[in-house]
Design an enzyme around this catalytic site. Structure first.
Site, PDB file in Angstrom:
ATOM      1  N   CYS A  78       0.837  -1.196   0.000  1.00  0.00           N
ATOM      2  CA  CYS A  78       0.000   0.000   0.000  1.00  0.00           C
ATOM      3  C   CYS A  78       0.870   1.244   0.000  1.00  0.00           C
ATOM      4  O   CYS A  78       1.889   1.294   0.689  1.00  0.00           O
ATOM      5  CB  CYS A  78      -0.919  -0.010   1.227  1.00  0.00           C
ATOM      6  SG  CYS A  78      -1.876   1.499   1.428  1.00  0.00           S
ATOM      7  N   CYS A  81       1.126   4.924   3.691  1.00  0.00           N
ATOM      8  CA  CYS A  81       2.083   5.489   4.660  1.00  0.00           C
ATOM      9  C   CYS A  81       3.431   4.809   4.504  1.00  0.00           C
ATOM     10  O   CYS A  81       3.696   3.763   5.063  1.00  0.00           O
ATOM     11  CB  CYS A  81       1.566   5.389   6.086  1.00  0.00           C
ATOM     12  SG  CYS A  81       0.793   3.837   6.544  1.00  0.00           S
ATOM     13  N   CYS A 161      -6.212  -0.069   8.647  1.00  0.00           N
ATOM     14  CA  CYS A 161      -5.433   1.144   8.374  1.00  0.00           C
ATOM     15  C   CYS A 161      -5.173   1.888   9.681  1.00  0.00           C
ATOM     16  O   CYS A 161      -6.090   2.139  10.466  1.00  0.00           O
ATOM     17  CB  CYS A 161      -6.181   2.048   7.396  1.00  0.00           C
ATOM     18  SG  CYS A 161      -5.308   3.588   7.021  1.00  0.00           S
ATOM     19  N   GLN A 287      -8.677  20.781   7.372  1.00  0.00           N
ATOM     20  CA  GLN A 287      -7.376  20.127   7.506  1.00  0.00           C
ATOM     21  C   GLN A 287      -7.566  18.692   8.003  1.00  0.00           C
ATOM     22  O   GLN A 287      -8.309  18.450   8.949  1.00  0.00           O
ATOM     23  CB  GLN A 287      -6.490  20.901   8.488  1.00  0.00           C
ATOM     24  CG  GLN A 287      -6.030  22.252   7.961  1.00  0.00           C
ATOM     25  CD  GLN A 287      -4.969  22.145   6.887  1.00  0.00           C
ATOM     26  OE1 GLN A 287      -4.469  21.074   6.565  1.00  0.00           O
ATOM     27  NE2 GLN A 287      -4.623  23.274   6.288  1.00  0.00           N
ATOM     28  N   TYR A 316      -7.622  31.674  -0.577  1.00  0.00           N
ATOM     29  CA  TYR A 316      -7.774  30.213  -0.617  1.00  0.00           C
ATOM     30  C   TYR A 316      -8.226  29.749   0.788  1.00  0.00           C
ATOM     31  O   TYR A 316      -7.592  28.915   1.419  1.00  0.00           O
ATOM     32  CB  TYR A 316      -6.488  29.510  -1.044  1.00  0.00           C
ATOM     33  CG  TYR A 316      -5.843  30.116  -2.280  1.00  0.00           C
ATOM     34  CD1 TYR A 316      -6.260  29.756  -3.558  1.00  0.00           C
ATOM     35  CD2 TYR A 316      -4.833  31.077  -2.161  1.00  0.00           C
ATOM     36  CE1 TYR A 316      -5.678  30.329  -4.686  1.00  0.00           C
ATOM     37  CE2 TYR A 316      -4.252  31.645  -3.280  1.00  0.00           C
ATOM     38  CZ  TYR A 316      -4.677  31.265  -4.546  1.00  0.00           C
ATOM     39  OH  TYR A 316      -4.101  31.835  -5.660  1.00  0.00           O
ATOM     40  N   GLU A 337     -12.523  32.061  -1.576  1.00  0.00           N
ATOM     41  CA  GLU A 337     -12.459  30.621  -1.855  1.00  0.00           C
ATOM     42  C   GLU A 337     -13.317  30.310  -3.078  1.00  0.00           C
ATOM     43  O   GLU A 337     -14.425  30.828  -3.223  1.00  0.00           O
ATOM     44  CB  GLU A 337     -12.966  29.837  -0.635  1.00  0.00           C
ATOM     45  CG  GLU A 337     -13.214  28.360  -0.872  1.00  0.00           C
ATOM     46  CD  GLU A 337     -11.969  27.604  -1.297  1.00  0.00           C
ATOM     47  OE1 GLU A 337     -12.082  26.799  -2.246  1.00  0.00           O
ATOM     48  OE2 GLU A 337     -10.894  27.822  -0.701  1.00  0.00           O
ATOM     49  N   ASP A 382      -2.953  30.236   1.550  1.00  0.00           N
ATOM     50  CA  ASP A 382      -2.989  28.783   1.799  1.00  0.00           C
ATOM     51  C   ASP A 382      -3.491  28.100   0.533  1.00  0.00           C
ATOM     52  O   ASP A 382      -4.583  27.529   0.504  1.00  0.00           O
ATOM     53  CB  ASP A 382      -3.903  28.478   2.987  1.00  0.00           C
ATOM     54  CG  ASP A 382      -3.791  27.025   3.444  1.00  0.00           C
ATOM     55  OD1 ASP A 382      -2.939  26.303   2.893  1.00  0.00           O
ATOM     56  OD2 ASP A 382      -4.554  26.622   4.326  1.00  0.00           O
ATOM     57  N   CYS A 409       1.338  23.022   1.437  1.00  0.00           N
ATOM     58  CA  CYS A 409       1.363  21.572   1.638  1.00  0.00           C
ATOM     59  C   CYS A 409       2.288  20.890   0.634  1.00  0.00           C
ATOM     60  O   CYS A 409       2.408  19.661   0.633  1.00  0.00           O
ATOM     61  CB  CYS A 409      -0.048  20.989   1.548  1.00  0.00           C
ATOM     62  SG  CYS A 409      -0.887  21.309  -0.008  1.00  0.00           S
TER      63      CYS A 409
END
Length: 477
Positions: A78, A81, A161, A287, A316, A337, A382, A409
Site C-alpha cells: 500500500c 504510509c 489502516c 485540515q 484560498y 475561496e 494557503d 502543503c
C-alpha cells in the site's frame, strides 16, 4: 544506462517529496517509494536527457533507520504510509532536513528556520479518508481500501489502516463484507460499467461525530436499508450522525455528486479547533489532521502578530478556519475561496461562532482581487498543492502589504513561488514545518515574509515567463 536496465543500489538520501537518490557507476538515479539506507532492486523506466528515473522492484535489505515492524498487513504494498517502519523521530529529522535544504536554496539572504513541529497524534490522526472499491488483481474478489503503490487499478482492502480511527476501520469492514457477500459489482474505470465507486468517511476527532458516504453509479439499484441498519448497529467509540448515498456517473475517478440521498440523519458533522466550532459537510475542505491543524494555526497567528486594527485577506480560505481564528484579533478578515459550498459553510460557521467581522467571497482569487474595494494590511496564503496561479501572484503582491504568511502543503511549489515574491521586494523572515501527515511523504511548511528594507538590494533572476515554465514542468512531472 538504457531504459529497462535492472540495477541494485543503496538509497543514499531522499529529497522532498519522496525522491530517493541512488548512484550507479557515478550516475544519479531517482527512485521513489524508498527509505534512506535501503538496498533496492529497480528498473530504469525513464530517461530525460541526463536525468534517470527508476521504478522500485524490491527492497533487498532494510534500512538501519527501519527500527520497527509494520503496523498494518498491507505494508509495503500500500502506498498510504511509506515511512511507518521508521521511528517517528527519524521521520521528523528526514522531513526537516528535506525542507531546510529546499528553503536554503530558495531563500535569498538570512532567515530563521525553526525546525519541525510534531503531530500530537502519531497514529489514527486522519479525520477524513476516501476509500475505493475494486480488486487487488484482475477479476479478483471485491476489495475496498487504498490503491497499491504505483497502481491505478489494484485496490487493497484496508480494514486495519492505522492512519484513521478504529471506528472508520469497523465501518469499512462492514460495508466491504455487505457488498462482497451479495456479489455487487464495482465500477470499472476503463469500461465505465459497474456500481460501487468509493466510500468516503469523515470523523470529528474532538466530537466523535461520523459521516458515512457511499458513492455509486446509477447503473444498478440496490436496497441499502439493511446496510444502514448494520452500520447503525456497529459498536463504535464515536457516533454516526449521517449516512449518505452519493450518485456519481462522471467518467473521472473523483468523488463528486450528481445526486445525494440521505439514508440516515444529516449531511454534516461538527468539529472544534482552537475553541471554535465548525460545521463540516461532505465536500467542505478541512485540515485532515485536526490536532496538528491547531499547531499549524497557532503558528500562523503568532507569525501575523498584532492585527487588532488591521484588515487581513485570507486567500484560498476553504471553510474559513484560518479566517475565524484570526478574526478574534483583527478588525476585519476577508476570505476568498473558489468552492461555493465551502464559502457557505464558512459564513455559517462564522455566524455560529459570533464573528461578524468575517466576510467570505466565493470565486477565483485571480478574478475576485480585481473586484475588491478593501485593501489588506496582512495577507495569508494557503493555496492548493500546485501553488498560486501565475497571473494571481502579481495581483497579490501589488497590494504591497507589510506581512505575508504563506502556508504550503507542497514545499516545491512554495520554493518556486518564493522566487517571484522575493523579486517583488519581500524577504523570508521565518520558516517552520508542521508534520500533519505522519508516516507519509508530505509535510506542511509555513513562511513569514516581510517587506524588504529600501536599502536592501537582491538579485533574483526569474521573470513571469520563467515562472510559468517552471510551474508547467513541475505539473508535467
Amino acid at each position: 544506462m538504457k531504459k529497462g536496465t535492472v540495477c541494485e543500489g543503496i538509497i543514499e538520501k531522499v529529497e522532498f517529496p519522496n525522491k530517493g537518490l541512488v548512484w550507479i557507476d557515478g550516475e544519479k538515479v531517482i527512485v521513489k517509494n524508498g527509505i534512506p539506507g535501503q538496498k533496492i532492486r529497480f528498473v530504469i523506466n525513464k530517461k530525460r536527457g541526463k536525468r534517470l528515473e527508476g521504478r522500485l522492484l524490491e527492497v533487498l535489505e532494510r534500512s538501519p533507520l527501519e527500527s520497527r515492524l509494520p503496523v498494518c498487513h498491507n505494508f509495503p504494498a500500500c502506498g498510504g504510509c511509506m515511512y511507518q517502519t521508521m521511528a517517528y523521530e527519524e521521520q521528523l529529522k528526514m522531513k526537516e532536513n528535506q525542507i531546510r535544504e529546499l528553503m536554503d536554496q530558495a531563500v535569498t539572504g538570512n532567515y530563521e528556520f525553526q525546525g519541525i513541529r510534531r503531530s500530537p497524534q502519531e497514529f489514527h490522526y486522519r479525520n477524513k479518508m476516501e476509500f475505493s472499491f475494486g480488486d487487488d488483481h484482475k477479476d479478483g474478489p471485491l476489495t475496498l481500501g487504498l490503491h497499491k503503490k504505483g497502481s491505478t487499478y489494484d485496490v487493497l482492502t484496508a480494514e486495519d489502516c492505522q492512519l484513521v480511527h478504529e471506528d472508520m476501520n469497523r465501518i469499512l469492514t462492514c460495508v466491504w463484507k455487505y457488498f462482497k457477500d451479495r456479489g455487487v459489482s464495482y465500477y470499472k474505470k476503463m469500461q465505465h460499467v459497474g456500481y460501487l465507486r468509493h466510500l468516503l468517511l469523515r470523523r470529528g476527532v474532538t466530537t466523535g461525530e461520523i459521516l458515512v458516504h457511499l458513492v455509486t453509479t446509477s447503473q444498478e439499484e440496490h436496497d441499502l436499508q439493511p446496510l444502514r441498519d448494520a452500520l447503525l448497529a456497529l459498536p463504535l467509540e464515536g457516533k454516526i450522525v449521517g449516512i449518505l448515498h452519493i450518485i456519481n456517473d462522471s467518467l473521472s475517478d473523483v468523488v463528486k455528486s450528481d445526486e445525494t440521498r440521505i439514508l440516515y440523519g444529516q449531511d454534516y458533522f461538527y468539529e472544534t479547533l482552537l475553541g471554535l466550532k465548525f460545521k463540516i459537510s461532505t465536500f467542505s475542505f478541512f485540515q485532515p489532521n485536526t490536532l496538528a491543524a491547531e499547531v499549524l494555526y497557532s503558528i500562523v497567528r503568532s507569525y501575523i502578530g498584532d492585527t487588532k486594527d488591521k484588515v487581513v485577506f485570507d486567500l484560498y480560505s476553504g471553510t474559513g478556519t484560518i479566517s475565524q481564528i484570526l478574526a478574534a484579533v483583527s478588525r476585519e478578515v476577508v476570505g476568498v475561496e473558489i468552492v461555493e459550498e465551502a464559502v457557505d459553510a464558512a459564513r455559517e460557521n462564522a455566524k455560529m461562532n459570533g464573528l461578524p467581522n468575517c466576510k467570505f467571497i466565493a470565486g477565483d482569487v485571480l478574478k475576485v482581487l480585481d473586484e475588491l474595494d478593501e485593501k489588506p494590511d496582512v495577507i495569508v496564503l494557503d493555496p492548493p498543492r500546485d501553488g498560486i496561479h501565475p497571473k494571481a501572484l502579481p495581483k497579490i503582491l501589488d497590494y504591497g502589504v507589510d506581512r505575508i504568511v504563506y502556508i504550503s502543503c507542497k514545499a516545491t511549489s512554495l520554493a518556486r513561488d518564493l522566487e517571484v515574491i522575493q523579486a517583488s521586494g519581500y524577504q523570508v523572515e521565518k520558516c517552520v514545518c508542521v508534520d500533519q501527515f505522519v508516516h507519509t511523504v508530505h509535510v506542511e511548511t509555513v513562511c513569514l515574509l516581510g517587506k524588504r528594507k529600501p536599502d536592501t538590494t537582491v538579485k533574483i533572476g526569474i521573470d513571469m515567463e520563467d515562472y510559468r515554465r517552471i510551474r508547467d514542468e513541475e505539473k508535467a512531472e
